[in-house]
Design an enzyme around this catalytic site. Structure first.
Site, PDB file in Angstrom:
ATOM      1  N   GLY A  39       0.847  -1.199   0.000  1.00 40.22           N
ATOM      2  CA  GLY A  39       0.000   0.000   0.000  1.00 40.22           C
ATOM      3  C   GLY A  39       0.874   1.237   0.000  1.00 40.22           C
ATOM      4  O   GLY A  39       0.544   2.253   0.617  1.00 40.22           O
ATOM      5  N   LEU A  44      -1.558   6.918   4.100  1.00 39.76           N
ATOM      6  CA  LEU A  44      -0.743   6.746   5.300  1.00 39.76           C
ATOM      7  C   LEU A  44       0.731   6.621   4.922  1.00 39.76           C
ATOM      8  O   LEU A  44       1.611   7.219   5.544  1.00 39.76           O
ATOM      9  CB  LEU A  44      -1.210   5.490   6.051  1.00 39.76           C
ATOM     10  CG  LEU A  44      -0.478   5.209   7.348  1.00 39.76           C
ATOM     11  CD1 LEU A  44      -0.852   6.247   8.392  1.00 39.76           C
ATOM     12  CD2 LEU A  44      -0.802   3.812   7.876  1.00 39.76           C
ATOM     13  N   TYR A 156      -6.202  -8.236   4.111  1.00 40.88           N
ATOM     14  CA  TYR A 156      -5.202  -8.878   4.984  1.00 40.88           C
ATOM     15  C   TYR A 156      -5.012 -10.363   4.693  1.00 40.88           C
ATOM     16  O   TYR A 156      -3.899 -10.843   4.535  1.00 40.88           O
ATOM     17  CB  TYR A 156      -5.601  -8.721   6.458  1.00 40.88           C
ATOM     18  CG  TYR A 156      -5.250  -7.403   7.077  1.00 40.88           C
ATOM     19  CD1 TYR A 156      -4.864  -6.325   6.283  1.00 40.88           C
ATOM     20  CD2 TYR A 156      -5.305  -7.218   8.448  1.00 40.88           C
ATOM     21  CE1 TYR A 156      -4.550  -5.107   6.845  1.00 40.88           C
ATOM     22  CE2 TYR A 156      -4.982  -6.003   9.028  1.00 40.88           C
ATOM     23  CZ  TYR A 156      -4.613  -4.943   8.224  1.00 40.88           C
ATOM     24  OH  TYR A 156      -4.289  -3.742   8.794  1.00 40.88           O
ATOM     25  N   HIS A 211      -0.781   3.756  16.627  1.00 44.75           N
ATOM     26  CA  HIS A 211       0.288   4.756  16.530  1.00 44.75           C
ATOM     27  C   HIS A 211       0.331   5.691  17.734  1.00 44.75           C
ATOM     28  O   HIS A 211       1.333   6.337  17.988  1.00 44.75           O
ATOM     29  CB  HIS A 211       0.232   5.510  15.192  1.00 44.75           C
ATOM     30  CG  HIS A 211      -0.787   6.602  15.120  1.00 44.75           C
ATOM     31  ND1 HIS A 211      -2.115   6.357  14.897  1.00 44.75           N
ATOM     32  CD2 HIS A 211      -0.664   7.952  15.229  1.00 44.75           C
ATOM     33  CE1 HIS A 211      -2.756   7.515  14.875  1.00 44.75           C
ATOM     34  NE2 HIS A 211      -1.907   8.500  15.071  1.00 44.75           N
ATOM     35  N   GLU A 250     -10.584  16.652  17.147  1.00 41.49           N
ATOM     36  CA  GLU A 250     -10.068  16.930  15.809  1.00 41.49           C
ATOM     37  C   GLU A 250     -10.932  17.987  15.123  1.00 41.49           C
ATOM     38  O   GLU A 250     -12.145  18.040  15.355  1.00 41.49           O
ATOM     39  CB  GLU A 250     -10.075  15.678  14.959  1.00 41.49           C
ATOM     40  CG  GLU A 250      -9.137  14.610  15.482  1.00 41.49           C
ATOM     41  CD  GLU A 250      -9.003  13.470  14.512  1.00 41.49           C
ATOM     42  OE1 GLU A 250      -8.033  13.462  13.751  1.00 41.49           O
ATOM     43  OE2 GLU A 250      -9.888  12.588  14.502  1.00 41.49           O
ATOM     44  N   HIS A 274      -6.911   3.933  20.450  1.00 40.25           N
ATOM     45  CA  HIS A 274      -6.013   4.948  21.020  1.00 40.25           C
ATOM     46  C   HIS A 274      -6.382   5.297  22.467  1.00 40.25           C
ATOM     47  O   HIS A 274      -5.554   5.245  23.361  1.00 40.25           O
ATOM     48  CB  HIS A 274      -6.052   6.242  20.190  1.00 40.25           C
ATOM     49  CG  HIS A 274      -5.762   6.047  18.730  1.00 40.25           C
ATOM     50  ND1 HIS A 274      -4.866   5.118  18.270  1.00 40.25           N
ATOM     51  CD2 HIS A 274      -6.255   6.659  17.625  1.00 40.25           C
ATOM     52  CE1 HIS A 274      -4.803   5.184  16.940  1.00 40.25           C
ATOM     53  NE2 HIS A 274      -5.654   6.105  16.529  1.00 40.25           N
ATOM     54  N   LYS A 367     -14.851  14.360  15.449  1.00 47.07           N
ATOM     55  CA  LYS A 367     -14.413  15.064  14.239  1.00 47.07           C
ATOM     56  C   LYS A 367     -15.191  16.381  14.169  1.00 47.07           C
ATOM     57  O   LYS A 367     -16.275  16.492  14.759  1.00 47.07           O
ATOM     58  CB  LYS A 367     -14.767  14.240  13.005  1.00 47.07           C
ATOM     59  CG  LYS A 367     -14.092  12.879  12.961  1.00 47.07           C
ATOM     60  CD  LYS A 367     -12.766  12.952  12.268  1.00 47.07           C
ATOM     61  CE  LYS A 367     -12.153  11.592  12.107  1.00 47.07           C
ATOM     62  NZ  LYS A 367     -10.696  11.618  12.027  1.00 47.07           N
ATOM     63  N   TRP A 625     -28.273 -15.952  47.732  1.00 42.17           N
ATOM     64  CA  TRP A 625     -28.037 -17.373  47.431  1.00 42.17           C
ATOM     65  C   TRP A 625     -27.720 -17.518  45.942  1.00 42.17           C
ATOM     66  O   TRP A 625     -28.043 -16.646  45.143  1.00 42.17           O
ATOM     67  CB  TRP A 625     -29.298 -18.188  47.738  1.00 42.17           C
ATOM     68  CG  TRP A 625     -29.744 -18.096  49.171  1.00 42.17           C
ATOM     69  CD1 TRP A 625     -30.509 -17.118  49.714  1.00 42.17           C
ATOM     70  CD2 TRP A 625     -29.424 -19.008  50.218  1.00 42.17           C
ATOM     71  NE1 TRP A 625     -30.713 -17.354  51.056  1.00 42.17           N
ATOM     72  CE2 TRP A 625     -30.052 -18.519  51.392  1.00 42.17           C
ATOM     73  CE3 TRP A 625     -28.678 -20.185  50.307  1.00 42.17           C
ATOM     74  CZ2 TRP A 625     -29.958 -19.173  52.610  1.00 42.17           C
ATOM     75  CZ3 TRP A 625     -28.594 -20.835  51.521  1.00 42.17           C
ATOM     76  CH2 TRP A 625     -29.225 -20.331  52.665  1.00 42.17           C
TER      77      TRP A 625
HETATM   78  C1  BG6 Z   1      -6.235   7.569  13.246  1.00 40.27           C
HETATM   79  C2  BG6 Z   1      -7.707   7.698  12.936  1.00 40.27           C
HETATM   80  O1  BG6 Z   1      -5.983   6.355  13.872  1.00 40.27           O
HETATM   81  O2  BG6 Z   1      -5.857   8.629  14.082  1.00 40.27           O
HETATM   82  C3  BG6 Z   1      -8.021   9.040  12.333  1.00 40.27           C
HETATM   83  O3  BG6 Z   1      -8.081   6.675  12.024  1.00 40.27           O
HETATM   84  C4  BG6 Z   1      -7.469  10.147  13.185  1.00 40.27           C
HETATM   85  O4  BG6 Z   1      -9.415   9.191  12.175  1.00 40.27           O
HETATM   86  C5  BG6 Z   1      -6.009   9.899  13.506  1.00 40.27           C
HETATM   87  O5  BG6 Z   1      -7.619  11.346  12.483  1.00 40.27           O
HETATM   88  C6  BG6 Z   1      -5.465  10.932  14.447  1.00 40.27           C
HETATM   89  O6  BG6 Z   1      -4.097  10.738  14.633  1.00 40.27           O
HETATM   90  P1  BG6 Z   1      -3.140  11.941  14.970  1.00 40.27           P
HETATM   91  O7  BG6 Z   1      -1.794  11.303  15.056  1.00 40.27           O
HETATM   92  O8  BG6 Z   1      -3.250  12.926  13.838  1.00 40.27           O
HETATM   93  O9  BG6 Z   1      -3.621  12.511  16.249  1.00 40.27           O
END
Ligand code: BG6
Length: 799
Positions: A39, A44, A156, A211, A250, A274, A367, A625
């Site tokens: 990919g 990403l 996958y 991440h 966000e 997360h 969001k 009981w």
């Molecule tokens: C990703 C989500 O795991 O994390 C996204 O799929 C989100 O929707 C992103 O925007 C946010 O990550 P970061 O590192 O920009 O805070």
């Protein structure tokens, strides 16, 4: 330097360089690493992964490994090469790298990177052969291969199969596969994916990325707790913590990603992974050695087990207004299409253990909000009274000012990651090598206080999470990745909430600063709700969609007895209310209340409801009981008593001598006939319960028609004089102890709780059959002179 000397110097240097190169060459022979980025032309990869791989190269170039980076995708070779060339051109070095050095390394990295199309099993085989040929040609030895899956999860299995069959490295070399979330959509699909991948790869070969675990501040939570153990000892618990907020806001929306978002929503996208990982890092018991990944995982799993189950009322959900239009456009849906996918969620989590009981953990993400920021805020209780007037308070000393610890993950007013500790708490210790004090920013206020009120530290060198994680993958540091147990534990926690929110209509919000206070929420007990009523003009057309709350409690007859049906939450509230009323009445009349409870998952929500919302319950006069028990020790998680203990007993004040677990373990043996446990329990009942007649027995109904531990086709306990019997279950643990049908039918009141779509079929069947306990033991439940009431949720009753 004179020219003669310069010549000798150059020769000497050349000799040293040759020797060094020889050394390097010899080391390189030890290990060639192929990184295959699947990919490689995707979002990403372009945004983070190529940069992360370059960073790895910057760190490792000239050390003991040689590298080659294979960017792969389904795109044609020409197109792919063009994309990759552009990405490689845009790579950058850290600020402290000299420009010349940066250009040199970048050119090397570009040389070592290539694009190839990877589609069929033959392509994988060809890749493997190319790697082997190159390794041989260059006199190298293969150290291993890293496959980074930056592809959608539906791809996958196919890729895994091809790698496993045609692209594994030969003996002596390692394989690492890196997987990006989402890992499933719920517990079942996560389990399925895990099993599927497990048939191709060993657990130790898999690196599941979250991440956020690579974010510098998140990675600092455990070390911070460890290095400041002494100071935090008296602070890190329910005695001092007022509440914890774990937040990721966000400003971006989901445009361009709605097909993904429709499946996962904000809970699957952010909270399940997360924010849950962060929650665990804050809440878990701190192992003695935080570098032991086994110890960390063990403590994490323990914390998962202590999480109180979420209910519909534990969440508020919203959806930004433009979302529906974006979905219609991107997924080609008609104008009538309504999406219930939440793009905003606030969740109230409780942890039922000695450290955290009663402390609200608020998880929030969304969001299209007013700012981009991520943080964990631990706010401490204000227990002080300050005798001096406020103008004399000194921030570093006054205990009347707020006390907080903030793990500032990034963005927001501060603009980057930092760890903040209120000066009136303690001066924290952070590793001096990697962290520096944040410079003052006049006028900046965070969480109600000027920045100068905090000890504030930020990383000396800011690093991107993916670069950190890629380096950890290379160095086999598995502690920053999600194990399968960890993943499944998280889904166990989130799946029931996702199920119960499936029909919930999210509150619409305009997005950005215009959201005003529309998404503010507040909590009381275990319940969360928006602080403001919805704005009418923001919810056009929703009046036509039926809301779950439109359905009130329904009363009907089932098998000639009263039936109460409702959505799960109302149903549980109703049942809990009825049990309390029965308890109050029994205590008033007889001075005590004998309640026999079933195990399993259905009553868990009931136990929680009783534990949190019924302060008038006469627990001091209640005897508890067990209706049935599995033949396992009482401390075993499978034991019904354990469920009762975890979800009810530890929260209410029932005198210990009023609690009557079934004696399944006697003389170090489990349910041995000759130990006469069943008889002993029957005697205990006869001694304490007038006429052996419980005031209330709570039963469930299995999909095969069993109730208590009385199973179809097993004649035991369906009639006769025995109050308690040993039985056999078709599913493990097979040995059981159970109240008999005659004991159940002696009760003053029997309540049967039936919940979930899975029970629909048996509920229909049982509604039609007569009294045939041998086939369906539940059909034999009919109190001799008491009352039977069925409590079924809509899923079980209406399907
Ligand atoms: C990703 C989500 O795991 O994390 C996204 O799929 C989100 O929707 C992103 O925007 C946010 O990550 P970061 O590192 O920009 O805070």
């Amino acid at each position: 330097m004179c020219p003669r000397h310069a010549g000798a110097w150059n020769m000497l240097m050349a000799a040293v360089c040759m020797a060094l190169l020889g050394c390097l060459q010899a080391q390189e022979l030890q290990g060639h690493v192929s990184v295959i980025l699947l990919g490689a032309t995707g979002d990403l990869a372009r945004k983070y992964l190529w940069q992360g791989l370059f960073q790895l190269y910057l760190e490792e170039a000239g050390k003991s490994h040689s590298f080659r980076f294979h960017g792969t995708a389904l795109t044609s070779t020409k197109q792919g090469q063009e994309v990759i060339a552009k990405v490689l051109e845009s790579l950058s070095c850290p600020r402290d790298t000299a420009p010349g050095r940066c250009a040199e390394l970048k050119a090397q990295f570009q040389q070592l990177s290539e694009y190839r199309r990877l589609k069929t099993p033959e392509d994988y085989l060809a890749l493997s052969e190319d790697i082997e040929a190159r390794v041989q040609r260059e006199g190298l030895q293969e150290a291993g291969r890293i496959f980074y899956f930056s592809v959608p999860p539906f791809a996958y299995a196919e890729i895994a199969r091809s790698i496993n069959s045609s692209c594994r490295p030969g003996p002596g070399a390692w394989l690492r596969v890196v997987l990006e979330k989402p890992f499933g959509r719920d517990h079942r699909s996560a389990q399925q994916l895990a099993t599927e991948l497990g048939s191709f790869f060993q657990e130790e070969e898999m690196y599941r990325v979250d991440h956020y675990l690579g974010k510098q501040v998140v990675a600092q939570i455990l070390p911070f707790r460890d290095q400041n153990r002494k100071a935090l000892d008296g602070l890190w618990s329910r005695h001092r913590v007022e509440r914890v907020e774990i937040v990721m806001k966000e400003t971006v929306d989901a445009e361009g990603r709605t097909s993904f978002y429709e499946e996962y929503g904000v809970i699957g996208d952010v909270l399940q992974n997360h924010l849950t990982e962060i929650l665990m890092l804050v809440a878990m018991e701190l192992p003695l050695n935080i570098s032991s990944s086994e110890a960390v995982l063990g403590h994490k799993l323990q914390a998962f087990r202590a999480l109180r189950g979420l209910q519909r009322g534990s969440a508020v959900v919203g959806q930004y207004q433009a979302y529906r239009g974006q979905v219609r456009r991107e997924l080609q849906k008609p104008d009538s299409f309504h999406s219930l996918t939440p793009t905003f969620a606030g969740i109230l989590v409780h942890i039922d253990n000695l450290r955290w009981e009663g402390v609200p953990f608020i998880l929030m993400s969304g969001k299209a909000l007013d700012e981009r920021v991520g943080y964990v805020r631990i706010l401490f209780k204000d227990q002080a009274y300050c005798a001096q007037s406020e103008k004399r308070w000194v921030p570093a000393q006054s205990h009347c000012l707020p006390q907080q610890i903030i793990f500032y993950i990034g963005h927001g007013e501060l603009g980057g990651p930092a760890v903040l500790v209120s000066r009136n708490l303690f001066r924290p210790s952070l590793p001096s090598a990697g962290w520096k004090e944040v410079e003052g920013q006049p006028g900046l206020r965070l969480f109600g206080r000027p920045l100068s009120d905090y000890y504030a530290y930020s990383p000396v060198r800011e690093q991107d999470a993916y670069s950190i994680l890629i380096s950890h993958i290379f160095h086999r540091r598995k502690d920053s990745f999600i194990t399968m147990d960890n993943l499944l534990a998280s889904w166990v926690f989130w799946t029931p909430l996702l199920d119960s929110l499936a029909h919930e209509v999210p509150r619409l919000y305009p997005g950005g600063a215009e959201n005003g206070h529309l998404l503010d929420f507040e909590f009381s007990g275990s319940h969360l709700s928006f602080s403001q009523p919805p704005l009418e003009q923001l919810v056009p057309g929703l009046d036509s969609a039926p809301m779950p709350s439109d359905f009130q409690v329904l009363r009907a007859k089932y098998r000639d007895s009263p039936l109460i049906s409702a959505w799960p939450e109302e149903l549980i509230a109703r049942l809990a209310g009825d049990i309390e009323a029965a308890a109050v009445q029994a205590v008033r009349r007889f001075g005590q209340f004998h309640l026999a409870l079933s195990g399993g998952s259905s009553p868990v929500a009931l136990f929680q409801q009783l534990a949190t919302g019924h302060y008038g319950f006469p627990w001091a006069h209640t005897h508890l009981w067990l209706v049935d028990e599995r033949c396992v020790p009482l401390w075993d998680p499978e034991s019904n008593f354990q469920g009762l203990q975890a979800h009810l007993l530890q929260h209410v004040r029932v005198p210990h001598y009023n609690v009557h677990p079934m004696p399944v373990r006697r003389r170090q043996r489990l349910c041995a006939e000759e130990d006469q446990g069943a008889q002993a329990y029957a005697e205990e009942i006869s001694t304490l319960v007038t006429n052996g007649s419980f005031d209330l027995v709570l039963l469930g109904m299995g999909t095969d028609g069993h109730t208590a531990s009385l199973f179809p086709q097993s004649p035991v306990g369906l009639d006769g004089k025995q109050l308690v019997v040993l039985t056999t279950s078709p599913s493990g643990p097979h040995r059981r102890m159970s109240l008999s049908l005659p004991a159940i039918n002696r009760a003053r009141k029997v309540a049967v709780l039936v919940m979930g779509r899975m029970k629909r079929e048996i509920a229909m069947l049982v509604s039609r059959v007569g009294r045939e306990p041998k086939k369906w033991p539940i059909s034999g439940v009919l109190p001799d002179s008491g009352q039977l009431v069925w409590y079924m949720d809509y899923d079980a009753f209406l399907g």
